[in-house]
Design an enzyme around this catalytic site. Sequence first.
Site, PDB file in Angstrom:
ATOM      1  CG  ASN A   1      53.600  32.621  33.093  1.00  9.95           C
ATOM      2  OD1 ASN A   1      53.006  33.057  32.108  1.00  9.95           O
ATOM      3  ND2 ASN A   1      53.100  31.683  33.872  1.00  9.95           N
TER       4      ASN A   1
ATOM      5  CG  HIS B   1      48.371  22.084  32.367  1.00  9.70           C
ATOM      6  ND1 HIS B   1      47.161  21.529  32.701  1.00  9.70           N
ATOM      7  CD2 HIS B   1      48.271  23.393  32.672  1.00  9.70           C
ATOM      8  CE1 HIS B   1      46.369  22.451  33.192  1.00  9.70           C
ATOM      9  NE2 HIS B   1      47.017  23.616  33.171  1.00  9.70           N
TER      10      HIS B   1
ATOM     11  CG  HIS C   1      48.687  20.077  36.120  1.00  8.73           C
ATOM     12  ND1 HIS C   1      49.967  20.607  36.246  1.00  8.73           N
ATOM     13  CD2 HIS C   1      47.854  21.118  36.322  1.00  8.73           C
ATOM     14  CE1 HIS C   1      49.894  21.888  36.514  1.00  8.73           C
ATOM     15  NE2 HIS C   1      48.618  22.238  36.561  1.00  8.73           N
TER      16      HIS C   1
ATOM     17  CG  ASN D   1      43.054  27.905  40.037  1.00  9.32           C
ATOM     18  OD1 ASN D   1      42.053  27.670  40.706  1.00  9.32           O
ATOM     19  ND2 ASN D   1      44.002  28.736  40.429  1.00  9.32           N
TER      20      ASN D   1
ATOM     21  NE  ARG E   1      43.324  26.440  49.438  1.00 14.93           N
ATOM     22  CZ  ARG E   1      44.332  27.198  49.033  1.00 14.93           C
ATOM     23  NH1 ARG E   1      45.452  27.210  49.723  1.00 14.93           N
ATOM     24  NH2 ARG E   1      44.232  27.947  47.959  1.00 14.93           N
TER      25      ARG E   1
ATOM     26  N   GLY F   1      48.291  22.201  42.680  1.00 19.59           N
ATOM     27  CA  GLY F   1      47.659  22.572  43.961  1.00 19.59           C
ATOM     28  C   GLY F   1      46.770  21.506  44.577  1.00 19.59           C
ATOM     29  CB  ILE F   2      43.599  19.923  43.519  1.00 24.80           C
ATOM     30  CG1 ILE F   2      42.854  21.272  43.571  1.00 24.80           C
ATOM     31  CG2 ILE F   2      42.697  18.794  43.993  1.00 24.80           C
ATOM     32  CD1 ILE F   2      41.662  21.370  42.632  1.00 24.80           C
TER      33      ILE F   2
ATOM     34  CD  GLU G   1      53.341  24.711  35.244  1.00 23.70           C
ATOM     35  OE1 GLU G   1      52.986  24.888  34.080  1.00 23.70           O
ATOM     36  OE2 GLU G   1      52.598  24.882  36.225  1.00 23.70           O
TER      37      GLU G   1
HETATM   38  P1  ADP Z   1      47.284  27.094  39.011  1.00 23.47           P
HETATM   39  O1  ADP Z   1      46.600  26.212  38.014  1.00 23.47           O
HETATM   40  O2  ADP Z   1      46.689  28.459  39.084  1.00 23.47           O
HETATM   41  O3  ADP Z   1      48.796  27.067  38.971  1.00 23.47           O
HETATM   42  P2  ADP Z   1      47.559  25.669  41.528  1.00 23.47           P
HETATM   43  O4  ADP Z   1      48.338  24.536  41.013  1.00 23.47           O
HETATM   44  O5  ADP Z   1      48.211  26.611  42.467  1.00 23.47           O
HETATM   45  O6  ADP Z   1      46.830  26.465  40.382  1.00 23.47           O
HETATM   46  O7  ADP Z   1      46.268  25.054  42.246  1.00 23.47           O
HETATM   47  C1  ADP Z   1      45.220  25.835  42.726  1.00 23.47           C
HETATM   48  C2  ADP Z   1      44.200  24.914  43.362  1.00 23.47           C
HETATM   49  O8  ADP Z   1      44.857  24.131  44.366  1.00 23.47           O
HETATM   50  C3  ADP Z   1      43.041  25.622  44.036  1.00 23.47           C
HETATM   51  O9  ADP Z   1      41.821  25.016  43.675  1.00 23.47           O
HETATM   52  C4  ADP Z   1      43.294  25.368  45.507  1.00 23.47           C
HETATM   53  O10 ADP Z   1      42.107  25.216  46.200  1.00 23.47           O
HETATM   54  C5  ADP Z   1      44.011  24.056  45.490  1.00 23.47           C
HETATM   55  N1  ADP Z   1      44.780  23.861  46.727  1.00 23.47           N
HETATM   56  C6  ADP Z   1      45.866  24.519  47.146  1.00 23.47           C
HETATM   57  N2  ADP Z   1      46.249  24.071  48.369  1.00 23.47           N
HETATM   58  C7  ADP Z   1      45.352  23.108  48.719  1.00 23.47           C
HETATM   59  C8  ADP Z   1      45.175  22.270  49.851  1.00 23.47           C
HETATM   60  N3  ADP Z   1      45.995  22.323  50.890  1.00 23.47           N
HETATM   61  N4  ADP Z   1      44.139  21.387  49.837  1.00 23.47           N
HETATM   62  C9  ADP Z   1      43.304  21.318  48.797  1.00 23.47           C
HETATM   63  N5  ADP Z   1      43.419  22.089  47.695  1.00 23.47           N
HETATM   64  C10 ADP Z   1      44.409  22.976  47.671  1.00 23.47           C
END
Ligand code: ADP
Length: 402
Positions: free
Chosen positions: A7, A184, A212, A215, A288, A334-335, A388
């Site tokens: 990537n 995505h 999804h 971020n 978080r 992540g969220i 991914e």
């Molecule tokens: P990207 O789009 O960069 O791949 P991710 O899928 O890793 O992002 O998600 C990043 C988001 O996930 C951030 O906003 C982070 O706060 C959130 N996140 C990661 N772990 C947790 C958690 N345990 N609780 C709440 N939010 C989380």
Amino acid sequence: MKFLVINSGSSSIKYQVIEMETEAVLAAGLVERIGENSGLLKNTFCPGTSNEREYRVEQAIPDHQSGMLLVIELLTDRDKGIIRDASEIGAIGHRVVHGGEDFRGSMRITPEVIEALEKNIPLAPLHNPANLDGIRVAMKIFPSVPQVAVFDTAFHQTMPPHAFLYAIPYELYEKNRVRRYGFHGTSHRFVAGECARLLSKPLTACNLITVHLGNGCSMTAINNGISVDTSLGMTPVEGLVMGTRSGDVDPALHLFLKHNKGMDLETIDALLNKESGLKGLCGMNDMRDIHKAIAQGNERAALALAVQTYRNRKYIGAYMAVLGRVDAIVFTAGIGENDSIVRAESLKGLEYFGVCLDLEKNSAHSREARCISGENSKVRIYVIPTNEELAIAREAAAVVSA
Ligand code: ADP
């Protein structure tokens, strides 16, 4: 057979080496700060296993080629490495952000494919050139290894015109391909496939809403296994409220900001991409941090959460109307995978439509795919971790064996 997944960004390269038989990750890493005075390679061999080993290399990395060569040097290192030489790599899968209308699926990379990617640069001026850098470098270093482009947009190429067209002069679509593309796609497709397995149904018989939330955030309406609508548009700004991206705004906002704040278009674009979303509302874009702030009584953080989850709910409602029957709603990224509060708030008030969350299951922590809906919920609700890199590797395998 070992596959390499790449990537490539404007100043970074994320990669994984995956053993395809077991789908185990043999190495995962990131080359950062390419082109700056001091670059960094962070690599983990066998992550998540008892054999996990981390390596960091700090040195100037002038360009993508030297970054990739540094990775290969570490991967093939006689003491530390996990492959003998480059010939052990069976195929390379590249993440490509924008395939425009040219690609409805993953493609073996040929000079014609590269030409089409170049043609699509105006649609993704920041991402596609960086993806192309990664492809060119990999083709130079691994001239005899098959390389496959996997597009963020391809899964959404099944959207019908009434979903992908903007109501603006049609000529802009005909001449300039101005339309909604969605992104995505690799993640939506991956979790849809996993969800079908959990529902014990073929994907082609599943109606799903995949959510999804990372971020970047997006939602997709999947009808009989194919994407029929998705929240990101021509660029990855439309739709849901994201970490730093606004999602939907009134397009006349641009004119207001120009006239009343003296901003030019580039400034407004940066504002909507980098200074908006959760960050714009409360100064924080990591969910978080937002929860911690809410616990300390920060009202703006609570407001940011409310704006995001309200938008999620609104889109879920819209996609239920689009699909008619919904088998499952799937949360990922992540969220979506970690945040029970965001999930609960995003589904609040949807009981009448057959969406009933089991609060206990929702708040139980797990890294596994799981069902979090109540026994009587007409619509199942799942949390399914996205992957991914694995999805790209599987796509590459399918293309190479076809
Ligand atoms: P990207 O789009 O960069 O791949 P991710 O899928 O890793 O992002 O998600 C990043 C988001 O996930 C951030 O906003 C982070 O706060 C959130 N996140 C990661 N772990 C947790 C958690 N345990 N609780 C709440 N939010 C989380």
